[in-house]
Structure formats: structure tokens, C-alpha cells
Design an enzyme around this catalytic site. Structure first.
Site, PDB file in Angstrom:
ATOM      1  N   ASN A 138      16.407  -5.509  10.500  1.00 18.65           N
ATOM      2  CA  ASN A 138      15.270  -6.254   9.954  1.00 18.65           C
ATOM      3  C   ASN A 138      15.109  -5.956   8.465  1.00 18.65           C
ATOM      4  O   ASN A 138      14.973  -4.803   8.067  1.00 18.65           O
ATOM      5  CB  ASN A 138      14.003  -5.834  10.716  1.00 18.65           C
ATOM      6  CG  ASN A 138      12.735  -6.440  10.136  1.00 18.65           C
ATOM      7  OD1 ASN A 138      12.767  -7.498   9.503  1.00 18.65           O
ATOM      8  ND2 ASN A 138      11.608  -5.776  10.360  1.00 18.65           N
ATOM      9  N   ARG A 154       8.577   9.701  -0.527  1.00 20.31           N
ATOM     10  CA  ARG A 154       9.883  10.175  -0.990  1.00 20.31           C
ATOM     11  C   ARG A 154      10.133   9.874  -2.468  1.00 20.31           C
ATOM     12  O   ARG A 154      11.131  10.324  -3.031  1.00 20.31           O
ATOM     13  CB  ARG A 154      10.994   9.586  -0.114  1.00 20.31           C
ATOM     14  CG  ARG A 154      10.959  10.191   1.298  1.00 20.31           C
ATOM     15  CD  ARG A 154      11.799   9.409   2.259  1.00 20.31           C
ATOM     16  NE  ARG A 154      13.224   9.581   2.002  1.00 20.31           N
ATOM     17  CZ  ARG A 154      14.146   8.706   2.392  1.00 20.31           C
ATOM     18  NH1 ARG A 154      13.791   7.602   3.023  1.00 20.31           N
ATOM     19  NH2 ARG A 154      15.417   8.919   2.142  1.00 20.31           N
ATOM     20  N   LYS A 213       4.055   3.195  -5.171  1.00 22.31           N
ATOM     21  CA  LYS A 213       5.501   2.937  -5.117  1.00 22.31           C
ATOM     22  C   LYS A 213       5.874   1.594  -5.731  1.00 22.31           C
ATOM     23  O   LYS A 213       6.835   1.506  -6.504  1.00 22.31           O
ATOM     24  CB  LYS A 213       6.002   3.010  -3.671  1.00 22.31           C
ATOM     25  CG  LYS A 213       7.485   2.695  -3.568  1.00 22.31           C
ATOM     26  CD  LYS A 213       8.116   3.132  -2.282  1.00 22.31           C
ATOM     27  CE  LYS A 213       7.762   2.231  -1.145  1.00 22.31           C
ATOM     28  NZ  LYS A 213       8.611   2.522   0.039  1.00 22.31           N
ATOM     29  N   ARG A 270      11.051  -3.327 -33.199  1.00 19.13           N
ATOM     30  CA  ARG A 270       9.924  -2.869 -32.382  1.00 19.13           C
ATOM     31  C   ARG A 270       8.894  -3.996 -32.255  1.00 19.13           C
ATOM     32  O   ARG A 270       9.008  -5.033 -32.918  1.00 19.13           O
ATOM     33  CB  ARG A 270       9.324  -1.614 -33.015  1.00 19.13           C
ATOM     34  CG  ARG A 270      10.281  -0.411 -32.884  1.00 19.13           C
ATOM     35  CD  ARG A 270       9.755   0.792 -33.613  1.00 19.13           C
ATOM     36  NE  ARG A 270       8.381   1.076 -33.238  1.00 19.13           N
ATOM     37  CZ  ARG A 270       7.498   1.691 -34.027  1.00 19.13           C
ATOM     38  NH1 ARG A 270       7.848   2.069 -35.250  1.00 19.13           N
ATOM     39  NH2 ARG A 270       6.284   1.915 -33.606  1.00 19.13           N
ATOM     40  N   LYS A 317       9.057  -3.153 -37.603  1.00 21.93           N
ATOM     41  CA  LYS A 317       7.920  -3.153 -36.673  1.00 21.93           C
ATOM     42  C   LYS A 317       6.833  -4.061 -37.204  1.00 21.93           C
ATOM     43  O   LYS A 317       6.479  -3.956 -38.381  1.00 21.93           O
ATOM     44  CB  LYS A 317       7.379  -1.724 -36.524  1.00 21.93           C
ATOM     45  CG  LYS A 317       6.295  -1.622 -35.476  1.00 21.93           C
ATOM     46  CD  LYS A 317       5.156  -0.680 -35.858  1.00 21.93           C
ATOM     47  CE  LYS A 317       4.247  -1.279 -36.900  1.00 21.93           C
ATOM     48  NZ  LYS A 317       3.007  -0.506 -37.101  1.00 21.93           N
ATOM     49  N   ALA A 347       0.851  -1.195   0.000  1.00 17.59           N
ATOM     50  CA  ALA A 347       0.000   0.000   0.000  1.00 17.59           C
ATOM     51  C   ALA A 347       0.884   1.240   0.000  1.00 17.59           C
ATOM     52  O   ALA A 347       2.034   1.189   0.396  1.00 17.59           O
ATOM     53  CB  ALA A 347      -0.908  -0.009   1.223  1.00 17.59           C
ATOM     54  N   ASN A 357       3.326   2.484 -44.558  1.00 11.39           N
ATOM     55  CA  ASN A 357       2.252   1.683 -43.953  1.00 11.39           C
ATOM     56  C   ASN A 357       1.127   2.537 -43.378  1.00 11.39           C
ATOM     57  O   ASN A 357       0.091   2.014 -43.018  1.00 11.39           O
ATOM     58  CB  ASN A 357       2.835   0.800 -42.839  1.00 11.39           C
ATOM     59  CG  ASN A 357       3.514   1.602 -41.741  1.00 11.39           C
ATOM     60  OD1 ASN A 357       4.087   2.662 -42.003  1.00 11.39           O
ATOM     61  ND2 ASN A 357       3.436   1.119 -40.538  1.00 11.39           N
ATOM     62  N   ARG A 374       9.317   4.905 -61.825  1.00 11.43           N
ATOM     63  CA  ARG A 374      10.132   6.129 -61.713  1.00 11.43           C
ATOM     64  C   ARG A 374      10.182   6.770 -63.094  1.00 11.43           C
ATOM     65  O   ARG A 374       9.876   6.131 -64.107  1.00 11.43           O
ATOM     66  CB  ARG A 374      11.542   5.764 -61.236  1.00 11.43           C
ATOM     67  CG  ARG A 374      12.270   4.901 -62.234  1.00 11.43           C
ATOM     68  CD  ARG A 374      13.594   4.372 -61.706  1.00 11.43           C
ATOM     69  NE  ARG A 374      14.306   3.725 -62.810  1.00 11.43           N
ATOM     70  CZ  ARG A 374      15.265   2.828 -62.630  1.00 11.43           C
ATOM     71  NH1 ARG A 374      15.612   2.446 -61.422  1.00 11.43           N
ATOM     72  NH2 ARG A 374      15.875   2.298 -63.663  1.00 11.43           N
TER      73      ARG A 374
HETATM   74  C1  UD1 Z   1       9.990  -1.510   7.970  1.00 12.67           C
HETATM   75  C2  UD1 Z   1      10.142  -2.323   9.257  1.00 12.67           C
HETATM   76  C3  UD1 Z   1      11.604  -2.219   9.723  1.00 12.67           C
HETATM   77  C4  UD1 Z   1      12.515  -2.721   8.626  1.00 12.67           C
HETATM   78  C5  UD1 Z   1      12.274  -1.973   7.328  1.00 12.67           C
HETATM   79  C6  UD1 Z   1      13.010  -2.641   6.210  1.00 12.67           C
HETATM   80  C7  UD1 Z   1       8.062  -2.283  10.537  1.00 12.67           C
HETATM   81  C8  UD1 Z   1       7.325  -1.622  11.647  1.00 12.67           C
HETATM   82  N1  UD1 Z   1       9.284  -1.786  10.270  1.00 12.67           N
HETATM   83  O1  UD1 Z   1      10.201  -0.156   8.271  1.00 12.67           O
HETATM   84  O2  UD1 Z   1      11.794  -3.004  10.879  1.00 12.67           O
HETATM   85  O3  UD1 Z   1      13.879  -2.580   9.020  1.00 12.67           O
HETATM   86  O4  UD1 Z   1      10.879  -2.010   6.980  1.00 12.67           O
HETATM   87  O5  UD1 Z   1      12.914  -1.896   5.015  1.00 12.67           O
HETATM   88  O6  UD1 Z   1       7.578  -3.233   9.962  1.00 12.67           O
HETATM   89  N2  UD1 Z   1       3.010  -0.821   4.309  1.00 12.67           N
HETATM   90  C9  UD1 Z   1       1.673  -1.000   4.074  1.00 12.67           C
HETATM   91  N3  UD1 Z   1       0.776  -0.463   4.938  1.00 12.67           N
HETATM   92  C10 UD1 Z   1       1.153   0.231   6.044  1.00 12.67           C
HETATM   93  C11 UD1 Z   1       2.520   0.407   6.289  1.00 12.67           C
HETATM   94  C12 UD1 Z   1       3.432  -0.139   5.408  1.00 12.67           C
HETATM   95  O7  UD1 Z   1       1.297  -1.638   3.085  1.00 12.67           O
HETATM   96  O8  UD1 Z   1       0.260   0.661   6.788  1.00 12.67           O
HETATM   97  C13 UD1 Z   1       3.972  -1.411   3.388  1.00 12.67           C
HETATM   98  C14 UD1 Z   1       4.729  -0.379   2.554  1.00 12.67           C
HETATM   99  O9  UD1 Z   1       4.123  -0.179   1.298  1.00 12.67           O
HETATM  100  C15 UD1 Z   1       6.082  -1.001   2.389  1.00 12.67           C
HETATM  101  C16 UD1 Z   1       6.250  -1.869   3.629  1.00 12.67           C
HETATM  102  O10 UD1 Z   1       4.967  -2.083   4.147  1.00 12.67           O
HETATM  103  O11 UD1 Z   1       6.102  -1.856   1.253  1.00 12.67           O
HETATM  104  C17 UD1 Z   1       7.172  -1.255   4.672  1.00 12.67           C
HETATM  105  O12 UD1 Z   1       6.642  -0.045   5.142  1.00 12.67           O
HETATM  106  P1  UD1 Z   1       7.558   1.198   5.483  1.00 12.67           P
HETATM  107  O13 UD1 Z   1       6.690   2.270   5.975  1.00 12.67           O
HETATM  108  O14 UD1 Z   1       8.452   1.495   4.338  1.00 12.67           O
HETATM  109  O15 UD1 Z   1       8.396   0.600   6.733  1.00 12.67           O
HETATM  110  P2  UD1 Z   1       9.783   1.063   7.286  1.00 12.67           P
HETATM  111  O16 UD1 Z   1       9.613   2.244   8.171  1.00 12.67           O
HETATM  112  O17 UD1 Z   1      10.763   1.176   6.184  1.00 12.67           O
HETATM  113 CA    CA Z   2      10.637   1.172   3.891  1.00 12.74          CA
END
Ligand code: UD1
Ligand code: CA
Length: 452
Positions: free
Chosen positions: A173, A18, A25, A319, A337, A13, A372, A426
């Protein structure tokens, strides 16, 4: 451990603030495949029977992409973005159906491999209730830290909640967590949101599992494989890793790359053995090349099929719908193509061949153009086997030239031509003896008169 049933939940989601983008994303691409697609492909290779993908509201493109890439995936909508545990619970209907292993992965972490997914599952098969994929981070800032005690994983602490001491930990993690299917749902439901961000952290499941006397384990991976995408620069970094892997895989499969770092692959590029790729070649989506083909420098291919023994380029462009049969020759500055070039046919210089069928063994001379498009529709040009199209011919489609036809150079051909005919379209050459010298004298005299 392939006999164990396996439910992966892929979190995807959000737009990723950023990225500064209007596109979800996980829809940003590396190797011409959305980030989430790379995760889905790895999961399929690892033997997932069904996959749950958590998406945000109003992401129909993402939903369509998921269905296209992975027909056994179902999308679940997380209506509010309240954290990773909350996101995983959006897939609760999938979690309700029993599975031995539940894995949570992130759609923005595209480089994870089948082998690593299997290692996390091996941890579960060996008795862990929770298995976390960790890595040694060069710069741990922003990641959740794995807090261990005597080799046991006690908790995961998010950056914002960590003490100065905990922030010094470099074991982080990756975001990939495995759960014993019997306890996955209850652990996720037990997670609260009393933390710095007020989010439901999936990572808190580790501490909860320990409190309940369950077995928790850390599995490790290389940082390169678990790097995530939060910015465009990180997207480019993942693309670079993808390309490095694709080049190595091609060479291992019997392809020669003269300058591997200059060749760009798609996720689905297929090259046969003894293909030679010269520098600066780009493979767009959906290209299949048979064996013993030479692709010369600066060629660009997409949506194309290339038969064995063919040579193309330098500077050739294929293509979508280009189909080169065996032993064809496509030369410099030739664009093809939606056209079939028959076995052994040659289009060697500076031509545009679109919406056409070129018969086997035909020769298409330099500068030949298939006209074409009339501004409204596209029309087909058919050239029979063994025909010879002289240089700079203009073939106005729709048009059919028979077999063994000979088109005189510089002809504009607007009507069908029968087998073995010679066609001239021609103006007849006419010569005015001495006229050039007369003209020169006249022009010179006029110029001199103007000066004086
Ligand atoms: C998360 C982990 C962190 C880890 C890091 C690795 C948690 C709390 N933290 O942090 O420990 O080191 O990833 O990159 O899990 N997402 C949703 N719904 C939400 C929140 C997030 O779908 O409500 C999805 C995002 O699209 C993304 C992923 O979960 O694909 C991670 O979310 P993000 O907010 O990027 O977590 P980080 O703060 O990076
Ligand atoms: Ca992240």
C-alpha cells in the site's frame, strides 16, 4: 474526469520520531519546499477545488505554510494520534460537504504526480467505491500488504498484523486511497482499532467495503514515486528523485546542463530556452532566468531575476533582490544583493554590489564595493547610465552618482557626483627620487651590524 468534484485529504500530523527533529515531519523540505507542499502542488495540478490538510496540535508554522502554498486548503487538527482513519476523520466537516471523489494522501509521500492522482480518480470514475494505489516493493518490510484473490483486492494487512505467509506479499500500500464520496465517511467511521497497534487503520476500509459488497480496486504505481519519508536518509533519497526530475524537465524545456547531476534546482526555478548551465550551480528559491543566459560553474543564485543574454560566473553569487537586466556581465567572485544591474552593464571581477542601482551600460571595475551598511541601517547606491567606476572604488552609501561619471581607481566616494564629472577620492601620488635605494642600503647596514 475533471467534471467530478474532488476532495483530497492530506494527512500530516506528527513530528516523525525517526527524524529526530523539533519540526513537523511534513515541514522538512526537498527542492526548498516542505514535503507537504509537493503533495499540495500535485493536487492543485490535478484540479482539486478544495483541500483538507490534517495537522497536529501546536503546528502554526505548518498551518501558515499550507495557507501560503495552497490558498484553497483548510487545516484540521487531529488532537490525538490514533491512526490514519482517525486522522482522516479529523477532516469530517470537509467530508460532510458532498464530493464525487475523496482521496486520502500522506504529507510525507512527496513525489506523487498529477498523472498518478488522476489514475486513482479514473478508477473511481469507472465505478470503484475504493481505489488503492499499490506498488511492488523491493523491500516490503513495514508496509501494508495488498491481499488479492483472483485479481480482486480483498484486504490490506499491516506489517504487525500479518501472518508469515502474508508478509511474503510484495504488493504494498502506497498510502494513497480513493473513495467514492457517497461512502467515504461511513467507511472511515466503521473502522475499529482491534489490531496490533491499537490504531484506527484507514486500510481496514478495504475489508469493510468488501463485506458490504462494494467495489474495491487496486491501481499501481512505481515505487520511486510513492516512497515516503520516515528518516533523514529517506529525505535525502526523495531529494535525489526530485533533483533528477527537475534536471530532466529543464533539459526537456530547452536548457543545456553540462553536468546535470551537479546542478541543484528549487521547486520554483524557471529557466528560459537556450540557457546554458555549467557544472556545480545551485538554484535557491525564487529564481527566474530569461533566455540565452550562460551561468558559469560554481554560481549560486536565490531570489534573483536574470535577463536575456546575460552571462554570469564562474563563482558568482546572486542574493535575494538581485535583478540583472538584459545582456549584463557578472564575473567571478561578484556578489549582488537587492540591486538592479542595468542593461548591458558589467561587473566583472571581485565586487560586492548591495542595495544599488547600476545604470545601463555602466562598467564597475574590479574590487568595487558598495558600502551599504553602517552597523544599523542599509543605504542605497545609485549609479547613472554609462558610468565608469575604476577598480577598487569604495562607494559609501547613501550616495548618488550621475550619468557618465568617471570614478578614478582606488577612490573612496562619500558625496554625490554630478553627471559627466570625474571624481578622485584618493591621496595624490608623490614621488621621492632615489629614496627606495637609500632605504634598502640603510636596512641592509642595520641587519649586518646586528649580526656581528
Ligand atoms: C501507512 C499505511 C500502510 C502503508 C504505509 C505507506 C495505515 C494503517 N498504514 O503505514 O498500509 O503501506 O503507510 O507508507 O494507513 N498520520 C496522521 N495521524 C495519525 C497517524 C498517521 O496524520 O494518527 C499521518 C502521518 O503523519 C503520515 C501518514 O499519516 O503522514 C502515515 O502514517 P504512518 O504512521 O507513517 O503510517 P505507516 O505505519 O507508515
Ligand atoms: Ca510512514
Amino acid at each position: 474526469m475533471t467534471s467530478r468534484s474532488f476532495l483530497p485529504i492530506v494527512l500530516g500530523a506528527g513530528l516523525g520520531t525517526r527524524m529526530r527533529s523539533d519540526v513537523p515531519k511534513v515541514m522538512h523540505e526537498i527542492g526548498n519546499l516542505p514535503l507537504v507542499g509537493h503533495v499540495l502542488k500535485a493536487l492543485q495540478a490535478a484540479g482539486a477545488d478544495r483541500i483538507a490538510v490534517v495537522i497536529g496540535p501546536d503546528m502554526p508554522e505548518l498551518e501558515r505554510a499550507v495557507a501560503r502554498i495552497s490558498p484553497n486548503a483548510s487545516c484540521y487538527v487531529q488532537t490525538e494520534r490514533l491512526g490514519t482513519a482517525h486522522a482522516a476523520l479529523a477532516a469530517e466537516p470537509a467530508l460532510q460537504q458532498a464530493s464525487d471523489d475523496v482521496l486520502v494522501l500522506f504529507g510525507d509521500t512527496p513525489l506523487v504526480t498529477e498523472a498518478t492522482i488522476s489514475r486513482v480518480r479514473d478508477g473511481l470514475a469507472a465505478g470503484a467505491d475504493v481505489a488503492v494505489l499499490g506498488f511492488e516493493a523491493k523491500n516490503p518490510f513495514g508496509y501494508g500488504r495488498l491481499l488479492t484473490c483472483d485479481g480482486r483486492l480483498m484486504a490490506i494487512r499491516e506489517e504487525k498484523d500479518a501472518t508469515d505467509e502474508e508478509r511474503k506479499v510484495t504488493l504494498c500500500n502506497s498510502g494513497i486511497m480513493g473513495f467514492n464520496g457517497k461512502v467515504a465517511l461511513e467507511l472511515m467511521q466503521a473502522v475499529g482499532n482491534a489490531n496490533a497497534k491499537g490504531e484506527f487503520y484507514l486500510t481496514d476500509a478495504v475489508e469493510i467495503a468488501n463485506e458490504r459488497g462494494l467495489t474495491v480496486k487496486a491501481v499501481s504505481a512505481e515505487e520511486e514515486e510513492v516512497q515516503g519519508v520516515n528518516t533523514r536518509a529517506q529525505l535525502a533519497a526523495c531529494e535525489a528523485v526530485f533533483q533528477k526530475r527537475a534536471r530532466l524537465a529543464a533539459m526537456e524545456a530547452g536548457v543545456t546542463l553540462h553536468a546535470p547531476e551537479t546542478v541543484y534546482f528549487s521547486h520554483d526555478t524557471e529557466l528560459g530556452v537556450d540557457v546554458v548551465v555549467e557544472p556545480n550551480v545551485v538554484f535557491g528559491p525564487d529564481v527566474k532566468v530569461a533566455t540565452e543566459v550562460r551561468i558559469r560553474a560554481f554560481s549560486h543564485l536565490e531570489g534573483a531575476r536574470v535577463g536575456s543574454g546575460t552571462s554570469m560566473g564562474p563563482y558568482a553569487r546572486l542574493r535575494p533582490g538581485a535583478e540583472l537586466m538584459e545582456d549584463t556581465h557578472i564575473g567571478n567572485f561578484v556578489e549582488i544583493k537587492k540591486a538592479v544591474v542595468g542593461r548591458g552593464a558589467k561587473v566583472n571581477h571581485l565586487s560586492y554590489i548591495g542595495d544599488a542601482d547600476i545604470g545601463a551600460g555602466s562598467n564597475v571595475g574590479a574590487g568595487t564595493i558598495t558600502c551599504n551598511y553602517d552597523g544599523f541601517g542599509k543605504h542605497r547606491t545609485v549609479i547613472g547610465d554609462g558610468s565608469f567606476i575604476g577598480s577598487n572604488a569604495t562607494l559609501v552609501a547613501p550616495i548618488t552618482l550621475g550619468k557618465g561619471v568617471y570614478v578614478a581607481a582606488g577612490s573612496t566616494v562619500t558625496e554625490d557626483v554630478s553627471d559627466d564629472a570625474l571624481v578622485l577620492g584618493r591621496a595624490r601620488q608623490s614621488e621621492k627620487p632615489k629614496r627606495a635605494a637609500e632605504l634598502r642600503a640603510r636596512f641592509k647596514a642595520a641587519k649586518n651590524a646586528a649580526k656581528s
